[in-house]
Scaffold this motif. Structure first.
Motif, PDB file in Angstrom:
ATOM      1  N   ASP A 171      -7.700  10.984  -0.355  1.00 37.84           N
ATOM      2  CA  ASP A 171      -7.230  11.139   1.024  1.00 37.84           C
ATOM      3  C   ASP A 171      -7.789  10.082   1.963  1.00 37.84           C
ATOM      4  O   ASP A 171      -7.124   9.685   2.925  1.00 37.84           O
ATOM      5  CB  ASP A 171      -7.604  12.530   1.533  1.00 37.84           C
ATOM      6  CG  ASP A 171      -6.830  13.623   0.808  1.00 37.84           C
ATOM      7  OD1 ASP A 171      -5.820  13.287   0.168  1.00 37.84           O
ATOM      8  OD2 ASP A 171      -7.245  14.796   0.887  1.00 37.84           O
TER       9      ASP A 171
ATOM     10  N   LYS B 228      -8.387   6.895   1.367  1.00 34.56           N
ATOM     11  CA  LYS B 228      -7.583   5.670   1.256  1.00 34.56           C
ATOM     12  C   LYS B 228      -6.193   5.874   1.866  1.00 34.56           C
ATOM     13  O   LYS B 228      -5.626   4.957   2.461  1.00 34.56           O
ATOM     14  CB  LYS B 228      -7.472   5.257  -0.207  1.00 34.56           C
ATOM     15  CG  LYS B 228      -8.796   4.782  -0.811  1.00 34.56           C
ATOM     16  CD  LYS B 228      -8.603   4.291  -2.219  1.00 34.56           C
ATOM     17  CE  LYS B 228      -9.927   3.792  -2.816  1.00 34.56           C
ATOM     18  NZ  LYS B 228      -9.754   3.320  -4.202  1.00 34.56           N
ATOM     19  N   LYS B 229      -5.659   7.077   1.713  1.00 31.97           N
ATOM     20  CA  LYS B 229      -4.353   7.361   2.328  1.00 31.97           C
ATOM     21  C   LYS B 229      -4.421   7.249   3.848  1.00 31.97           C
ATOM     22  O   LYS B 229      -3.538   6.704   4.497  1.00 31.97           O
ATOM     23  CB  LYS B 229      -3.882   8.764   1.936  1.00 31.97           C
ATOM     24  CG  LYS B 229      -3.410   8.897   0.499  1.00 31.97           C
ATOM     25  CD  LYS B 229      -2.932  10.317   0.276  1.00 31.97           C
ATOM     26  CE  LYS B 229      -2.443  10.495  -1.155  1.00 31.97           C
ATOM     27  NZ  LYS B 229      -1.977  11.874  -1.404  1.00 31.97           N
ATOM     28  N   ARG B 230      -5.512   7.768   4.394  1.00 31.49           N
ATOM     29  CA  ARG B 230      -5.658   7.710   5.851  1.00 31.49           C
ATOM     30  C   ARG B 230      -5.800   6.276   6.339  1.00 31.49           C
ATOM     31  O   ARG B 230      -5.270   5.917   7.401  1.00 31.49           O
ATOM     32  CB  ARG B 230      -6.864   8.544   6.284  1.00 31.49           C
ATOM     33  CG  ARG B 230      -6.700  10.031   6.043  1.00 31.49           C
ATOM     34  CD  ARG B 230      -7.827  10.811   6.689  1.00 31.49           C
ATOM     35  NE  ARG B 230      -7.699  12.245   6.421  1.00 31.49           N
ATOM     36  CZ  ARG B 230      -8.415  13.187   6.999  1.00 31.49           C
ATOM     37  NH1 ARG B 230      -9.342  12.845   7.893  1.00 31.49           N
ATOM     38  NH2 ARG B 230      -8.240  14.463   6.707  1.00 31.49           N
TER      39      ARG B 230
ATOM     40  N   ILE C 149      -4.549   8.193  -5.496  1.00 29.45           N
ATOM     41  CA  ILE C 149      -5.359   7.695  -4.390  1.00 29.45           C
ATOM     42  C   ILE C 149      -5.910   8.885  -3.635  1.00 29.45           C
ATOM     43  O   ILE C 149      -5.207   9.846  -3.370  1.00 29.45           O
ATOM     44  CB  ILE C 149      -4.517   6.814  -3.443  1.00 29.45           C
ATOM     45  CG1 ILE C 149      -3.784   5.741  -4.246  1.00 29.45           C
ATOM     46  CG2 ILE C 149      -5.394   6.177  -2.384  1.00 29.45           C
ATOM     47  CD1 ILE C 149      -2.875   4.892  -3.409  1.00 29.45           C
TER      48      ILE C 149
ATOM     49  N   LEU D  99      -0.199  13.543   5.693  1.00 31.04           N
ATOM     50  CA  LEU D  99      -0.337  13.202   4.272  1.00 31.04           C
ATOM     51  C   LEU D  99       0.758  13.826   3.420  1.00 31.04           C
ATOM     52  O   LEU D  99       1.041  13.335   2.324  1.00 31.04           O
ATOM     53  CB  LEU D  99      -1.712  13.664   3.768  1.00 31.04           C
ATOM     54  CG  LEU D  99      -2.923  12.943   4.382  1.00 31.04           C
ATOM     55  CD1 LEU D  99      -4.215  13.574   3.904  1.00 31.04           C
ATOM     56  CD2 LEU D  99      -2.906  11.464   4.041  1.00 31.04           C
TER      57      LEU D  99
ATOM     58  N   PRO E 223      -1.872  12.808  -6.774  1.00 28.54           N
ATOM     59  CA  PRO E 223      -1.818  11.359  -6.522  1.00 28.54           C
ATOM     60  C   PRO E 223      -3.079  10.676  -7.015  1.00 28.54           C
ATOM     61  O   PRO E 223      -4.155  11.258  -7.094  1.00 28.54           O
ATOM     62  CB  PRO E 223      -1.675  11.279  -4.997  1.00 28.54           C
ATOM     63  CG  PRO E 223      -2.203  12.568  -4.502  1.00 28.54           C
ATOM     64  CD  PRO E 223      -1.914  13.585  -5.548  1.00 28.54           C
TER      65      PRO E 223
ATOM     66  N   LEU F   1       1.103   4.161  -2.613  1.00 28.23           N
ATOM     67  CA  LEU F   1       0.838   5.522  -2.173  1.00 28.23           C
ATOM     68  C   LEU F   1       1.886   6.484  -2.700  1.00 28.23           C
ATOM     69  O   LEU F   1       1.566   7.598  -3.130  1.00 28.23           O
ATOM     70  CB  LEU F   1       0.811   5.569  -0.642  1.00 28.23           C
ATOM     71  CG  LEU F   1       0.702   6.946   0.021  1.00 28.23           C
ATOM     72  CD1 LEU F   1      -0.625   7.589  -0.319  1.00 28.23           C
ATOM     73  CD2 LEU F   1       0.848   6.830   1.529  1.00 28.23           C
ATOM     74  N   ASN F   2       3.148   6.092  -2.680  1.00 25.88           N
ATOM     75  CA  ASN F   2       4.236   6.971  -3.111  1.00 25.88           C
ATOM     76  C   ASN F   2       4.460   6.942  -4.615  1.00 25.88           C
ATOM     77  O   ASN F   2       5.318   7.669  -5.125  1.00 25.88           O
ATOM     78  CB  ASN F   2       5.547   6.577  -2.415  1.00 25.88           C
ATOM     79  CG  ASN F   2       5.468   6.797  -0.926  1.00 25.88           C
ATOM     80  OD1 ASN F   2       4.732   7.661  -0.467  1.00 25.88           O
ATOM     81  ND2 ASN F   2       6.218   6.018  -0.161  1.00 25.88           N
TER      82      ASN F   2
ATOM     83  N   SER G 223       0.824  -1.213   0.000  1.00 31.18           N
ATOM     84  CA  SER G 223       0.000   0.000   0.000  1.00 31.18           C
ATOM     85  C   SER G 223       0.850   1.252   0.000  1.00 31.18           C
ATOM     86  O   SER G 223       0.550   2.231  -0.691  1.00 31.18           O
ATOM     87  CB  SER G 223      -0.930   0.005   1.218  1.00 31.18           C
ATOM     88  OG  SER G 223      -1.767  -1.133   1.211  1.00 31.18           O
ATOM     89  N   VAL G 224       1.944   1.236   0.783  1.00 28.97           N
ATOM     90  CA  VAL G 224       2.824   2.396   0.830  1.00 28.97           C
ATOM     91  C   VAL G 224       3.512   2.604  -0.515  1.00 28.97           C
ATOM     92  O   VAL G 224       3.684   3.734  -0.975  1.00 28.97           O
ATOM     93  CB  VAL G 224       3.855   2.240   1.966  1.00 28.97           C
ATOM     94  CG1 VAL G 224       4.913   3.322   1.894  1.00 28.97           C
ATOM     95  CG2 VAL G 224       3.152   2.298   3.318  1.00 28.97           C
TER      96      VAL G 224
ATOM     97  N   ARG H  64       6.556  12.067   3.143  1.00 36.86           N
ATOM     98  CA  ARG H  64       6.789  11.025   2.143  1.00 36.86           C
ATOM     99  C   ARG H  64       7.626   9.867   2.662  1.00 36.86           C
ATOM    100  O   ARG H  64       7.437   8.728   2.251  1.00 36.86           O
ATOM    101  CB  ARG H  64       7.471  11.628   0.908  1.00 36.86           C
ATOM    102  CG  ARG H  64       6.585  12.598   0.146  1.00 36.86           C
ATOM    103  CD  ARG H  64       5.312  11.935  -0.299  1.00 36.86           C
ATOM    104  NE  ARG H  64       4.407  12.844  -0.988  1.00 36.86           N
ATOM    105  CZ  ARG H  64       3.183  12.519  -1.360  1.00 36.86           C
ATOM    106  NH1 ARG H  64       2.705  11.322  -1.067  1.00 36.86           N
ATOM    107  NH2 ARG H  64       2.426  13.403  -1.975  1.00 36.86           N
TER     108      ARG H  64
END
Length: 410
Positions: free
Chosen positions: A71, A73-75, A69, A107, A67, A19-20, A15-16, A110
Motif C-alpha cells: 500500500d 508504494k501504491k500511495r 505492490i 486504492l 497485488p 499497479l494494475n 507505475s500505473v 482501478r
C-alpha cells in the motif's frame, strides 16, 4: 518545466501499469479438472454479492488476486499521479490532507476516470473546509475589533451602558444548556414514552453512498425526535459498527456509545427486546393499510435508502419473522408522480404527528409536495380523460344496422 512534466508522466504511466498488473493464474493440467462449488442463490440477495461459480482453490483463499505492490508504494504512485494532474491544471486534493478512509477507497479504484472523479470530490471538500476556515478567521478578527471599540467607548463614558456585551437583566442561554434540556426530554421518553424501533440490518443491500445517506437521515431523526414535545423512545436494533452506516453515524454523534447519552443502539434484534405480538413492521410493499395509530403497538421502520434497488426486502424479512405488517394509506390522499418511498426522518415526523393527533391528513403534510400531483393537475387530468371518452363515444356504431339491411344481387 515541460521536460520535467513529460518525464513524470512517463514514470507515472509505467507505475500505473505495474499497479494494475495481476499475476497470471497457473493453468490446470488436462488430467485434473477444477472442482466447482455453487453458491445457493436467494431472492433477496444483497446488491454487492454477485452469483458466480467458485472453485475449490478460491474457497480456501484467493491468494492470486493479492497485488504485488504494498500500500505504501501504491500511495506514492497515486501521489505522483495527483502531482502530474495538478501540473496539468486539474483540480486535485493535497495528498497530506487526505484521510485514511479516503486513501482506502482510492486504492480500490482501478480506472483513471474513477480516480479523477474522486479527486474532484476530495478537492471540493478541501476547498469548502478552507473557505470555512477563512470565514471563521475573518469573523474572529471582526469580533476582536468590535470588542476593542466597545472597550474604548466604555472607557470614555462615565455612565452605565445597557445592551449586548454590557449590563443586562437577562441571562444568556447557551447552546449547551439547550442540549441538556432536549436530552432531558429523551431521558423522560426512555422512562415513560412509546417505543419505536429502527431496523439497521440493511447495510448489505446498500452501497457506500446510500449507507452514508442513511446515517445522515438517522442523525436528522435524532434531532427531530428530541425537539418534539412528546418524543419517541427510539431503539436502533441490529446495528453493525463495522459497516459504513454506523461508522458515519458515530462520527456525527460521537457519544452514542456513552451510557449517559440518551441514544439507544444495540446489536441485538428487536425480537430479543420486545414481545413479538406487539411488533408491527411498516413496509410500503404490503397490502394492509394502517387505519389508525395504536399506542400499544411498537412500530418498526427500516433504515434503508433504496435508490439503486427497489426490492421488497423489508416485506420478505417481516414475513420470515412472522410479524404483523402495515403501510401508510398514501393512495387514499395523494396521487404520486413517482415512487412512494419516504425517507426515515419523514416517516418519523408522520408517526410523531399520528401519536399526537391520530389525524392522517395532518400527518401527511410532511410528505414532500414534489412527489405528489397537485389538486389542479388532478382536476385537469380528470377533465382530459372525460373529453377523450366523449370523443371516443362519437365513433361507436351498432352492428345491428348492417344486419337488418337486405342486399340484393345485381
Amino acid at each position: 518545466m515541460l521536460r520535467r512534466l513529460l518525464v513524470a508522466r512517463s514514470a507515472l504511466c509505467s507505475s500505473v501499469k505495474h499497479l494494475n498488473a495481476v499475476q497470471p493464474r497457473s493453468k490446470p493440467s488436462q488430467s485434473t479438472l477444477p472442482i466447482v462449488l455453487l453458491r445457493r442463490s436467494y431472492a433477496n440477495l444483497p446488491n454487492n454479492q454477485v452469483f458466480r461459480p467458485v472453485t475449490a482453490e478460491e474457497s480456501e483463499g484467493d491468494t492470486d488476486d493479492v497485488p504485488s505492490i504494498d500500500d505504501d508504494k501504491k500511495r506514492k504512485i497515486l501521489a505522483l499521479e495527483m502531482e502530474v494532474m495538478r501540473q496539468e491544471g486539474r483540480k486535485v486534493p493535497t495528498p497530506e490532507k487526505i484521510k485514511e478512509e479516503n486513501w482506502q477507497h482510492l486504492l480500490k479504484l482501478r480506472s483513471r476516470n474513477q480516480r479523477r472523479q474522486y479527486y474532484l470530490y476530495l478537492w471540493n471538500i478541501e476547498m469548502a473546509k478552507e473557505s470555512k476556515r477563512i470565514k471563521k478567521e475573518q469573523k474572529r478578527i471582526e469580533v476582536a475589533k468590535r470588542k476593542e471599540e466597545l472597550t474604548q467607548a466604555n472607557a470614555e463614558n462615565d455612565h452605565l451602558v445597557y445592551g449586548l456585551f454590557h449590563n443586562t437583566m437577562f441571562l444568556r442561554i447557551y447552546d449547551s444548556t439547550m442540549d441538556h434540556w432536549h436530552n432531558n426530554k429523551l431521558v423522560q421518553a426512555m422512562q415513560f414514552g412509546q417505543n419505536l424501533v429502527i431496523d439497521c440490518s440493511y447495510d448489505d443491500y446498500m452501497n457506500d453512498k446510500e449507507m452514508r445517506n442513511t446515517a445522515k437521515q438517522l442523525m436528522l431523526c435524532f434531532a427531530l425526535n428530541r425537539m418534539h414535545n412528546e418524543p419517541f423512545n427510539v431503539h436502533h436494533c441490529n446495528a453493525n459498527f463495522h459497516k459504513m452506516t454506523m461508522k458515519t453515524l458515530e462520527k456525527g454523534l460521537v457519544q452514542i456509545r456513552d451510557a449517559a447519552f440518551p441514544f439507544n443502539v444495540t446489536e441485538k434484534s428487536y425480537l430479543d427486546l420486545f414481545p413479538k405480538e406487539k411488533l408491527v413492521y411498516l413496509t410500503p410493499h404490503c397490502k394492509n393499510d394502517l387505519t389508525e395509530f395504536n399506542p400499544d403497538d411498537i412500530y418498526i421502520v427500516g433504515a434503508m435508502v433504496d435508490k439503486s434497488s427497489q426490492e421488497a426486502v423489508s416485506l420478505g424479512k417481516a414475513k420470515k419473522e412472522g410479524l404483523r405488517m402495515a403501510r401508510l394509506p398514501l393512495d387514499r390522499y395523494f396521487q404520486f408522480k413517482s415512487g412512494k418511498s419516504l425517507t426515515i426522518d419523514q416517516m418519523l415526523q408522520i408517526l410523531m404527528e399520528l401519536k399526537t393527533s391520530n389525524d392522517f391528513e395532518k400527518a401527511f403534510e410532511h410528505v414532500p409536495r414534489r412527489k405528489i400531483v397537485p389538486l389542479d393537475e388532478q382536476q385537469l387530468d380528470i377533465q382530459q380523460r372525460l373529453k377523450e371518452k366523449k370523443q371516443l363515444g362519437k365513433f361507436k356504431f351498432s352492428m345491428g344496422s348492417f344486419s337488418d339491411r337486405k342486399y340484393k344481387k345485381r
